[in-house]
Design an enzyme around this catalytic site. Structure first.
Site, PDB file in Angstrom:
ATOM      1  N   HIS A 237       0.860  -1.179   0.000  1.00  0.00           N
ATOM      2  CA  HIS A 237       0.000   0.000   0.000  1.00  0.00           C
ATOM      3  C   HIS A 237       0.897   1.231   0.000  1.00  0.00           C
ATOM      4  O   HIS A 237       1.889   1.281   0.728  1.00  0.00           O
ATOM      5  CB  HIS A 237      -0.898  -0.012   1.239  1.00  0.00           C
ATOM      6  CG  HIS A 237      -2.045   0.939   1.154  1.00  0.00           C
ATOM      7  ND1 HIS A 237      -1.878   2.309   1.234  1.00  0.00           N
ATOM      8  CD2 HIS A 237      -3.379   0.735   1.006  1.00  0.00           C
ATOM      9  CE1 HIS A 237      -3.071   2.892   1.141  1.00  0.00           C
ATOM     10  NE2 HIS A 237      -3.988   1.956   0.988  1.00  0.00           N
ATOM     11  N   ARG A 258      -6.656   9.554  -1.571  1.00  0.00           N
ATOM     12  CA  ARG A 258      -6.201   9.813  -2.943  1.00  0.00           C
ATOM     13  C   ARG A 258      -7.381   9.948  -3.887  1.00  0.00           C
ATOM     14  O   ARG A 258      -7.347  10.740  -4.824  1.00  0.00           O
ATOM     15  CB  ARG A 258      -5.248   8.705  -3.406  1.00  0.00           C
ATOM     16  CG  ARG A 258      -3.922   8.728  -2.671  1.00  0.00           C
ATOM     17  CD  ARG A 258      -2.899   7.775  -3.266  1.00  0.00           C
ATOM     18  NE  ARG A 258      -3.240   6.392  -3.056  1.00  0.00           N
ATOM     19  CZ  ARG A 258      -3.456   5.512  -4.024  1.00  0.00           C
ATOM     20  NH1 ARG A 258      -3.384   5.887  -5.295  1.00  0.00           N
ATOM     21  NH2 ARG A 258      -3.750   4.258  -3.748  1.00  0.00           N
TER      22      ARG A 258
END
Length: 566
Positions: A237, A258
């Site tokens: 990640h 994001r």
């Protein structure tokens, strides 16, 4: 020092996959005797409850099953089993409605009253259903409530040690368990065993998964003779917290940031994703964003602590506080205000795309053995999209629960070898009886460095070969690991058992990674940096072969979607 138990279905693991499977099996056949085994506390352990982001599902008429499928397969670099990927996206709408209407989850709503869906990276439509940024807690809390309302047997603080097989080794007929609190062994005879332990790449130096996860299900399945697939595919990640010396080091700041517009900056203040994916930037897939952050740090453009910066302050403090309260609280606990300032992050090991080979109903190559969730492989291919993880665990938990309940009808309890049971006990007890061997905590630190440095985000043949030699040396030292003290709640003893499984999985990951001589999804080879569909559009299989393992490849079946010709 052993108890015995007979049950129809034994489910190892109580995350989203295990609990959904138990409920579905019970709903389908209420007369079945079903036993759940949780390594920690029911509903309080594992990774499903840690899910911040959400559940990818097609609900909007402007979206489509085909679009979700294509995003999943393209994100997985076409290594996915396309039947499994299609099943995920096709079943997801029914399962998310079941979570709300039958399980009791309350997902966030849009102003018009419909379920709210937010943006996640790697997707062509905003299809992520959520509960703020604490989706996993909501799902697990409601699943746990449903389990408590039944008569299902649940053994908490109990771990699986080994699968028990028939005398010819072709059928799984039960398992050996260890009660962590008492230190007593339990022999379970069952018609079917479902592995839903959640895998978890905790063998890496920086990892985001729950601390009790140690690849138990995959290691047990491998030792019993199950076929594993694509073990090299470990997801990193891109945004794990950088908190040196803290247990929060590596803890996630999830995909939703994001998706909402977070920006990533290196130590020089440059928005570096503009170089790596100019079109999607921070909303690129996890493999690309993780690799970009790793390369920035490796090139000396990281922060003083070896990280990069994530910044959402430009979205407005009120927006961040309202939509990402859980992540903001986590950052406040380490001295950063996510709503008003940038936060230091770095890539962290997160998820296994590889695992036990299954079909659409969770069947494995061994009769009586089923798998679901992160223990299984094929759904995500070479890279998992954020939001597809909790979808997979609940979709396949439900589906496999139905399939197991149907399969056990008419099955009988087969006998296992008492020798096999005694051997499993002896293997576990040896660490209590060992001489002056290494501490498992020391070996875990060494394995973490090996995996991070040599089997991590950027790989090559030299490093992978060295890693295999070093893992093999660690396995020999691990035979002499020492766990002093009594049996009851002996955490050092538990760590020796974790280490055995993590070493097994680490060796298989490194061997598969050395075999795959192209770069695809989460697997990046500096010495083979291109994606080579002419040779490597294939799944890598591993199975136990005596004291060693055998490896083979099979072409991916492109029965629904083919990659663009190059």
């Amino acid at each position: 020092m052993a108890d015995q138990l007979t049950t129809d279905i034994l489910i190892l693991g109580t995350g989203g996959a295990g609990l959904m499977a138990a409920l579905h099996a019970l709903w389908r056949a209420p007369a079945l005797d079903i036993t759940l085994v949780s390594k920690g506390m029911l509903g309080k352990s594992g990774c499903t409850r840690m899910v911040q982001g959400g559940f990818n599902v097609v609900l909007d008429p402007k979206d489509s099953i085909q679009a979700h499928f294509e995003d999943t397969v393209k994100g997985g670099a076409f290594l996915n089993d396309q039947d499994l990927a299609w099943t995920l996206v096709e079943d997801a709408p029914r399962v998310v409605k079941e979570l709300e209407n039958r399980i009791g989850c309350l997902f966030d709503r849009a102003p018009d009253g419909r379920v709210h869906q937010k943006a996640f990276a790697g997707q062509t439509f905003d299809r992520t259903v959520h509960v703020g940024d604490l989706t996993g807690i909501e799902i697990m809390s409601r699943l746990r409530d449903q389990i408590f309302a039944t008569s299902l047997r649940c053994l908490q603080n109990t771990r699986g040690l080994e699968l028990l097989t028939s005398r010819d080794g072709k059928k799984v007929v039960g398992a050996v368990l260890l009660d962590i609190e008492s230190g007593e062994f339990i022999a379970v005879k069952s018609k079917a065993v479902l592995l839903a332990t959640g895998a978890g790449p905790l063998m890496y130096q920086r990892a985001a998964c729950a601390q009790e996860k140690s690849m138990d299900g995959i290691a047990m399945a491998y030792r019993a003779g199950a076929h594993l697939m694509d073990m090299e595919m470990v997801q990193f990640h891109p945004t794990g917290l950088v908190v040196p010396g803290s247990r929060l080091n590596g803890a996630l700041l999830e995909e939703g940031l994001r998706g909402a517009g977070a920006r990533l900056f290196n130590g020089r203040g440059e928005r570096y994703m503009e170089r790596y994916d100019p079109e999607r930037k921070e909303r690129s897939t996890r493999d690309k964003v993780s690799r970009a952050g790793f390369m920035e740090i490796a090139a000396g453009r990281g922060t003083e602590n070896g990280g990069v910066w994530i910044d959402v302050s430009h979205l407005g403090a009120e927006f961040v506080e309202e939509n990402f309260a859980g992540m903001r609280d986590r950052c406040l606990s380490i001295g950063f205000d996510l709503a008003r300032e940038r936060v230091e992050v770095a890539p962290t090991a997160h998820f296994n795309m590889g695992g036990i080979r299954i079909n659409r109903d969770g069947f494995t190559n061994l009769e009586g053995l089923f798998a679901a969730g992160e223990d299984a492989s094929g759904v995500h291919g070479a890279n998992r999209l954020g939001g597809n993880g909790v979808a997979e665990s609940t979709v396949y938990g439900a589906r496999v629960g139905d399939a197991v309940a149907a399969w056990v009808e008419g099955q009988k309890h087969d006998e296992f070898s008492q020798e096999q049971f005694k051997q499993a006990q002896a293997e576990a007890n040896r660490f209590l009886e060992a001489g002056n061997g290494d501490s498992p905590w020391l070996l875990r630190d060494e394995l973490g460095r090996i995996m991070w440095d040599k089997v991590g985000i950027v790989r090559d043949a030299k490093k992978l070969g060295e890693a295999l030699d070093e893992i093999s040396a660690l396995q020999k030292r691990a035979l002499q690991m020492k766990a002093s003290g009594e049996r009851r709640f002996n955490l050092t003893w538990q760590q020796t058992l974790d280490m055995r499984n993590m070493l097994t999985a680490s060796q298989l990951i490194a061997r598969s990674a050395l075999t795959r001589e192209d770069s695809r999804g989460a697997h990046f080879r500096e010495d083979f940096p291109e994606t080579d569909n002419s040779r490597w559009l294939a799944n890598i299989y591993l199975a136990r072969n005596g004291a060693g393992s055998k490896l083979w490849m099979e072409p991916v079946k492109l029965n629904r979607l083919k990659p663009d010709a190059k």
